[in-house]
Write a protein that holds these residues in place. Structure first.
Motif, PDB file in Angstrom:
ATOM      1  N   SER A  30     -10.260   7.243   1.462  1.00 39.90           N
ATOM      2  CA  SER A  30     -10.535   7.842   2.613  1.00 39.90           C
ATOM      3  C   SER A  30     -10.259   7.473   3.976  1.00 39.90           C
ATOM      4  CB  SER A  30     -11.596   7.428   2.522  1.00 39.90           C
ATOM      5  OG  SER A  30     -12.756   7.525   0.963  1.00 39.90           O
ATOM      6  N   LEU A  31      -9.692   6.524   4.105  1.00 38.45           N
ATOM      7  CA  LEU A  31      -9.297   5.511   5.486  1.00 38.45           C
ATOM      8  C   LEU A  31      -8.268   6.873   6.380  1.00 38.45           C
ATOM      9  CD1 LEU A  31     -10.300   1.717   6.106  1.00 38.45           C
ATOM     10  CD2 LEU A  31     -11.584   3.861   6.889  1.00 38.45           C
ATOM     11  N   SER A  32      -7.273   6.449   5.253  1.00 41.94           N
ATOM     12  CA  SER A  32      -6.232   7.439   5.066  1.00 41.94           C
ATOM     13  C   SER A  32      -6.318   8.981   5.128  1.00 41.94           C
ATOM     14  CB  SER A  32      -5.221   6.959   3.869  1.00 41.94           C
ATOM     15  OG  SER A  32      -4.051   8.138   3.768  1.00 41.94           O
ATOM     16  N   ALA A  33      -7.008   9.523   4.852  1.00 40.41           N
ATOM     17  CA  ALA A  33      -7.368  10.390   5.056  1.00 40.41           C
ATOM     18  C   ALA A  33      -8.571  11.108   6.704  1.00 40.41           C
ATOM     19  CB  ALA A  33      -8.772  11.238   3.944  1.00 40.41           C
TER      20      ALA A  33
ATOM     21  N   PHE B  68      -0.137  10.180   0.223  1.00 38.89           N
ATOM     22  CA  PHE B  68       0.605  10.109   0.398  1.00 38.89           C
ATOM     23  C   PHE B  68       1.385   9.928   2.302  1.00 38.89           C
ATOM     24  CE2 PHE B  68       1.131  11.468  -3.804  1.00 38.89           C
ATOM     25  CZ  PHE B  68       2.416  10.958  -3.983  1.00 38.89           C
ATOM     26  N   THR B  69       0.211   9.629   3.326  1.00 36.43           N
ATOM     27  CA  THR B  69       0.699   9.355   4.512  1.00 36.43           C
ATOM     28  C   THR B  69       1.859   8.797   5.020  1.00 36.43           C
ATOM     29  OG1 THR B  69      -1.843   9.897   4.712  1.00 36.43           O
ATOM     30  CG2 THR B  69      -0.965   9.355   6.170  1.00 36.43           C
ATOM     31  N   GLN B  70       2.156   7.905   4.120  1.00 30.84           N
ATOM     32  CA  GLN B  70       3.163   6.756   4.649  1.00 30.84           C
ATOM     33  C   GLN B  70       4.279   7.371   4.557  1.00 30.84           C
ATOM     34  OE1 GLN B  70       1.593   3.087   3.562  1.00 30.84           O
ATOM     35  NE2 GLN B  70       0.482   2.680   4.598  1.00 30.84           N
TER      36      GLN B  70
ATOM     37  N   MET C 158       0.975  -1.035   0.170  1.00 33.25           N
ATOM     38  CA  MET C 158       0.044   0.069   0.303  1.00 33.25           C
ATOM     39  C   MET C 158       0.880   1.388   0.144  1.00 33.25           C
ATOM     40  SD  MET C 158      -2.899  -0.361   0.140  1.00 33.25           S
ATOM     41  CE  MET C 158      -3.275  -1.645  -1.187  1.00 33.25           C
ATOM     42  N   GLU C 159       2.028   1.251   0.120  1.00 29.13           N
ATOM     43  CA  GLU C 159       2.721   2.666   0.625  1.00 29.13           C
ATOM     44  C   GLU C 159       2.986   3.198  -0.551  1.00 29.13           C
ATOM     45  OE1 GLU C 159       6.643   3.319   2.913  1.00 29.13           O
ATOM     46  OE2 GLU C 159       5.779   0.837   3.404  1.00 29.13           O
ATOM     47  N   PHE C 160       2.709   2.002  -1.494  1.00 31.20           N
ATOM     48  CA  PHE C 160       3.850   2.657  -3.172  1.00 31.20           C
ATOM     49  C   PHE C 160       2.282   2.368  -4.154  1.00 31.20           C
ATOM     50  CE2 PHE C 160       7.484   1.151  -1.329  1.00 31.20           C
ATOM     51  CZ  PHE C 160       8.243   2.078  -1.508  1.00 31.20           C
ATOM     52  N   VAL C 161       1.424   1.922  -3.984  1.00 29.36           N
ATOM     53  CA  VAL C 161       0.344   1.250  -4.705  1.00 29.36           C
ATOM     54  C   VAL C 161      -1.161   3.026  -4.618  1.00 29.36           C
ATOM     55  CG1 VAL C 161      -1.988   0.154  -5.573  1.00 29.36           C
ATOM     56  CG2 VAL C 161       0.546  -0.476  -4.629  1.00 29.36           C
ATOM     57  N   LEU C 162      -0.972   3.489  -3.409  1.00 32.79           N
ATOM     58  CA  LEU C 162      -1.827   4.623  -2.875  1.00 32.79           C
ATOM     59  C   LEU C 162      -1.189   5.845  -3.618  1.00 32.79           C
ATOM     60  CD1 LEU C 162      -4.293   4.891  -1.310  1.00 32.79           C
ATOM     61  CD2 LEU C 162      -3.534   4.831   0.822  1.00 32.79           C
ATOM     62  N   PRO C 163       0.328   6.104  -3.263  1.00 30.41           N
ATOM     63  CA  PRO C 163       0.705   7.095  -4.148  1.00 30.41           C
ATOM     64  C   PRO C 163       0.371   7.448  -5.319  1.00 30.41           C
ATOM     65  CG  PRO C 163       1.871   6.354  -2.068  1.00 30.41           C
ATOM     66  CD  PRO C 163       1.136   5.332  -2.484  1.00 30.41           C
ATOM     67  N   ILE C 164       0.573   6.254  -5.666  1.00 30.52           N
ATOM     68  CA  ILE C 164       0.384   5.911  -7.501  1.00 30.52           C
ATOM     69  C   ILE C 164      -1.214   6.262  -7.725  1.00 30.52           C
ATOM     70  CG2 ILE C 164       0.478   4.601  -9.735  1.00 30.52           C
ATOM     71  CD1 ILE C 164       2.799   3.341  -8.385  1.00 30.52           C
ATOM     72  N   TYR C 165      -2.216   5.720  -7.725  1.00 32.10           N
ATOM     73  CA  TYR C 165      -3.928   5.967  -7.040  1.00 32.10           C
ATOM     74  C   TYR C 165      -4.154   7.137  -7.182  1.00 32.10           C
ATOM     75  CZ  TYR C 165      -8.524   5.719  -6.417  1.00 32.10           C
ATOM     76  OH  TYR C 165      -9.515   5.602  -6.153  1.00 32.10           O
ATOM     77  N   THR C 166      -3.416   7.467  -5.385  1.00 32.82           N
ATOM     78  CA  THR C 166      -3.868   9.161  -5.586  1.00 32.82           C
ATOM     79  C   THR C 166      -3.346  10.160  -6.824  1.00 32.82           C
ATOM     80  OG1 THR C 166      -3.320   9.367  -3.762  1.00 32.82           O
ATOM     81  CG2 THR C 166      -3.553  11.501  -4.204  1.00 32.82           C
ATOM     82  N   LEU C 167      -2.668  10.065  -7.642  1.00 33.99           N
ATOM     83  CA  LEU C 167      -2.168  10.862  -8.732  1.00 33.99           C
ATOM     84  C   LEU C 167      -2.627  10.572  -9.625  1.00 33.99           C
ATOM     85  CD1 LEU C 167       1.868  10.526  -8.320  1.00 33.99           C
ATOM     86  CD2 LEU C 167       0.490  12.801  -7.281  1.00 33.99           C
ATOM     87  N   ALA C 168      -2.917   9.385 -10.115  1.00 30.06           N
ATOM     88  CA  ALA C 168      -4.087   8.830 -11.556  1.00 30.06           C
ATOM     89  C   ALA C 168      -4.837   9.745 -10.875  1.00 30.06           C
ATOM     90  CB  ALA C 168      -3.832   7.695 -11.251  1.00 30.06           C
ATOM     91  N   LEU C 169      -5.660   9.229  -9.402  1.00 27.79           N
ATOM     92  CA  LEU C 169      -7.458  10.340  -9.476  1.00 27.79           C
ATOM     93  C   LEU C 169      -6.841  11.831 -10.389  1.00 27.79           C
ATOM     94  CD1 LEU C 169     -10.338   9.181  -7.727  1.00 27.79           C
ATOM     95  CD2 LEU C 169      -8.873  10.626  -6.041  1.00 27.79           C
ATOM     96  N   PHE C 170      -6.112  12.690  -9.510  1.00 28.97           N
ATOM     97  CA  PHE C 170      -5.677  13.706  -9.486  1.00 28.97           C
ATOM     98  C   PHE C 170      -5.168  13.996 -11.039  1.00 28.97           C
ATOM     99  CE2 PHE C 170      -5.198  14.609  -5.462  1.00 28.97           C
ATOM    100  CZ  PHE C 170      -5.397  15.994  -5.563  1.00 28.97           C
TER     101      PHE C 170
END
Length: 130
Positions: free
Chosen positions: A51-54, A121-123, A1-13
């Motif tokens: 959402s949980l990370s936020a 990018f919280t983690q 999750m540490e690397f997948v979630l930032p990629i997902y967030t950038l793709a979302l943007f």
């Protein structure tokens, strides 16, 4: 999750600010395919994780001033033991909170976007703070 979630967030943007990028990637046959539903399931799952990370990020940012005020006498006392990593973490969180509040005063959309990026990018941010 540490690397997948930032990629997902950038793709979302990317897809939010440039929605035309997504159309050529999908094509016309994909919406009727099982792949389309699989894609939506993955997007929804990562959206829930984001959402949980936020939520955890918001609770940490809001708790930072409470922690610093509550421990102020121990932090300022040179003879008392205080975990420096913990103080640095909450001080960094407090500075991030102040930055987000200042940005929200001038441009609320930019503050919301920054918060969402921070949630993705919280983690990594916490690893830098500690």
């Amino acid at each position: 999750m540490e690397f997948v979630l930032p990629i997902y967030t950038l793709a979302l943007f990317l897809f939010y600010y440039r929605p035309g990028v997504l159309a050529p990637l999908l094509g016309e046959t994909l919406p009727h395919n099982i792949l389309w539903w699989s894609l939506w399931i993955v997007i929804g799952a990562f959206g829930g994780i984001l959402s949980l990370s936020a939520l955890v990020l918001a609770m940490t940012l809001l708790y930072a001033p409470i922690y610093l005020v509550g421990r102020a006498t121990r932090i300022l006392d040179p003879h008392a033991y205080v975990d420096q990593h913990e103080v640095r973490f909450y001080l960094g969180s407090f500075l991030i909170l102040c930055g987000l509040i200042a940005l929200a005063v001038f441009d609320p959309r930019a503050a919301l976007g920054s918060f969402i990026l921070l949630a993705g990018f919280t983690q990594l941010v916490w690893r830098v703070l500690v």
